[in-house]
Design a protein around this motif. Structure first.
Motif, PDB file in Angstrom:
ATOM      1  N   MET A 176       0.769  -1.356  -0.064  1.00  0.00           N
ATOM      2  CA  MET A 176       0.008  -0.082   0.120  1.00  0.00           C
ATOM      3  C   MET A 176       0.950   1.221   0.054  1.00  0.00           C
ATOM      4  SD  MET A 176      -2.317   1.636   2.980  1.00  0.00           S
ATOM      5  CE  MET A 176      -0.897   2.674   3.704  1.00  0.00           C
ATOM      6  N   THR A 177       0.547   2.313  -0.804  1.00  0.00           N
ATOM      7  CA  THR A 177       1.161   3.359  -0.991  1.00  0.00           C
ATOM      8  C   THR A 177       0.151   4.419   0.046  1.00  0.00           C
ATOM      9  OG1 THR A 177       2.368   2.961  -2.948  1.00  0.00           O
ATOM     10  CG2 THR A 177       2.213   5.375  -2.406  1.00  0.00           C
ATOM     11  N   ILE A 178       1.035   5.073   0.920  1.00  0.00           N
ATOM     12  CA  ILE A 178       0.279   6.077   1.496  1.00  0.00           C
ATOM     13  C   ILE A 178      -0.219   7.247   0.639  1.00  0.00           C
ATOM     14  CG2 ILE A 178       2.042   7.468   2.313  1.00  0.00           C
ATOM     15  CD1 ILE A 178      -0.089   6.569   4.944  1.00  0.00           C
ATOM     16  N   SER A 179      -1.313   7.629   1.048  1.00  0.00           N
ATOM     17  CA  SER A 179      -1.752   8.987   0.207  1.00  0.00           C
ATOM     18  C   SER A 179      -2.397  10.144   1.214  1.00  0.00           C
ATOM     19  CB  SER A 179      -3.082   8.446  -0.504  1.00  0.00           C
ATOM     20  OG  SER A 179      -3.067   7.307  -1.521  1.00  0.00           O
ATOM     21  N   VAL A 180      -2.561  11.106   0.689  1.00  0.00           N
ATOM     22  CA  VAL A 180      -3.196  12.193   1.144  1.00  0.00           C
ATOM     23  C   VAL A 180      -4.577  11.513   1.996  1.00  0.00           C
ATOM     24  CG1 VAL A 180      -4.320  14.737   1.212  1.00  0.00           C
ATOM     25  CG2 VAL A 180      -2.194  14.085   0.212  1.00  0.00           C
ATOM     26  N   ASP A 183      -4.627   9.857   4.538  1.00  0.00           N
ATOM     27  CA  ASP A 183      -4.572   8.551   5.336  1.00  0.00           C
ATOM     28  C   ASP A 183      -3.944   8.594   6.577  1.00  0.00           C
ATOM     29  OD1 ASP A 183      -5.283   6.880   3.207  1.00  0.00           O
ATOM     30  OD2 ASP A 183      -3.167   6.351   2.538  1.00  0.00           O
ATOM     31  N   GLN A 230       6.983   3.464   0.100  1.00  0.00           N
ATOM     32  CA  GLN A 230       7.830   4.344  -0.264  1.00  0.00           C
ATOM     33  C   GLN A 230       9.399   3.675  -0.360  1.00  0.00           C
ATOM     34  OE1 GLN A 230       7.182   7.241  -1.467  1.00  0.00           O
ATOM     35  NE2 GLN A 230       5.099   6.859  -1.015  1.00  0.00           N
ATOM     36  N   TYR A 279      11.201  11.703  -0.389  1.00  0.00           N
ATOM     37  CA  TYR A 279       9.939  12.466  -0.386  1.00  0.00           C
ATOM     38  C   TYR A 279       9.770  13.375   0.936  1.00  0.00           C
ATOM     39  CZ  TYR A 279       8.566   9.167   3.392  1.00  0.00           C
ATOM     40  OH  TYR A 279       8.503   8.345   4.598  1.00  0.00           O
ATOM     41  N   MET A 295       6.243  14.846   3.219  1.00  0.00           N
ATOM     42  CA  MET A 295       4.952  14.955   3.747  1.00  0.00           C
ATOM     43  C   MET A 295       4.920  15.791   5.044  1.00  0.00           C
ATOM     44  SD  MET A 295       4.151  11.261   5.599  1.00  0.00           S
ATOM     45  CE  MET A 295       4.550  10.117   4.318  1.00  0.00           C
ATOM     46  N   THR A 337      -2.241  12.442  10.429  1.00  0.00           N
ATOM     47  CA  THR A 337      -2.898  12.291   9.196  1.00  0.00           C
ATOM     48  C   THR A 337      -2.059  12.965   8.062  1.00  0.00           C
ATOM     49  OG1 THR A 337      -4.841  11.723  10.055  1.00  0.00           O
ATOM     50  CG2 THR A 337      -4.928  12.512   7.902  1.00  0.00           C
ATOM     51  N   LEU A 347       1.658  15.173   0.433  1.00  0.00           N
ATOM     52  CA  LEU A 347       2.677  14.365   0.161  1.00  0.00           C
ATOM     53  C   LEU A 347       3.280  14.493  -1.174  1.00  0.00           C
ATOM     54  CD1 LEU A 347       4.104  11.447   0.693  1.00  0.00           C
ATOM     55  CD2 LEU A 347       2.185  10.347  -0.635  1.00  0.00           C
ATOM     56  N   TYR A 348       4.778  14.827  -1.335  1.00  0.00           N
ATOM     57  CA  TYR A 348       5.454  15.077  -2.500  1.00  0.00           C
ATOM     58  C   TYR A 348       6.521  13.917  -2.506  1.00  0.00           C
ATOM     59  CZ  TYR A 348       3.113  19.284  -1.131  1.00  0.00           C
ATOM     60  OH  TYR A 348       2.115  20.323  -0.727  1.00  0.00           O
TER      61      TYR A 348
END
Length: 161
Positions: A1-5, A7, A112, A128, A130, A136, A140-141
């Motif tokens: 799973m890739t973390i997302s805004v 999450d 990541q 990256y 964040m 939360t 994320l960049y």
């Protein structure tokens, strides 16, 4: 799973050197109730990480704090002793938290991780940054290349706060 805004960050134990020695700290404790800029690098003491990424955050630390950031942290898949030495070598000790994801558990949990074996680094973190608010992810960049600092640098984060 890739973390997302949007999450919530996973609860993972990582290492951090303090005046009391090497401590295990939970990501929940690091991010709970605070606005934190977390930036991750492929490796302590590596070229771009040491000459661009960390210095940028040190130079812009006060400006980031003035924009409501409570804390700035750098994370790398390195052991705590290396991260401690890197904090001292960069002048970042006491200004930025140097977090050791010693076994890559956090990096893998947020999706990541990157295999940099071709460059003799093994499995490390992508580069990256964040913004984390009360645990939360609010921004994320992720850099397209581990050798670049464009969207994850302190100046870019300042522009996005």
């Amino acid at each position: 799973m890739t973390i997302s805004v949007g999450d919530k960050l996973p609860e993972i134990a990582i290492k951090e050197a303090t005046s009391d020695g090497m401590n295990e700290v939970s990501t929940g404790d690091i991010f709970s109730g605070k606005k934190v800029v977390l930036f991750a690098v492929p490796g302590a003491f590596t070229g771009t990480c040491s000459t661009v990424h960390v210095p940028g955050y040190l130079q812009n630390r006060d400006a980031l704090l003035a924009k409501g950031v409570d804390e700035i942290a750098v994370l790398s898949v390195n052991d705590g002793f290396v991260m401690d030495a890197w904090a001292k070598a960069t002048g970042g000790e006491g200004k930025i938290r140097f977090l050791a994801d010693w076994d890559g558990a956090f990096t893998k949990a947020v999706g990541q991780d990157i295999d940099l074996s071709a460059g003799t680094l093994g499995v490390r973190s992508k580069r990256y940054a964040m913004i984390v608010e009360d645990g939360t992810v609010s921004a994320l960049y992720v850099e397209p290349s581990p050798g670049e600092v464009t969207t994850s640098g302190a100046e870019a984060i300042l522009d996005n706060l």
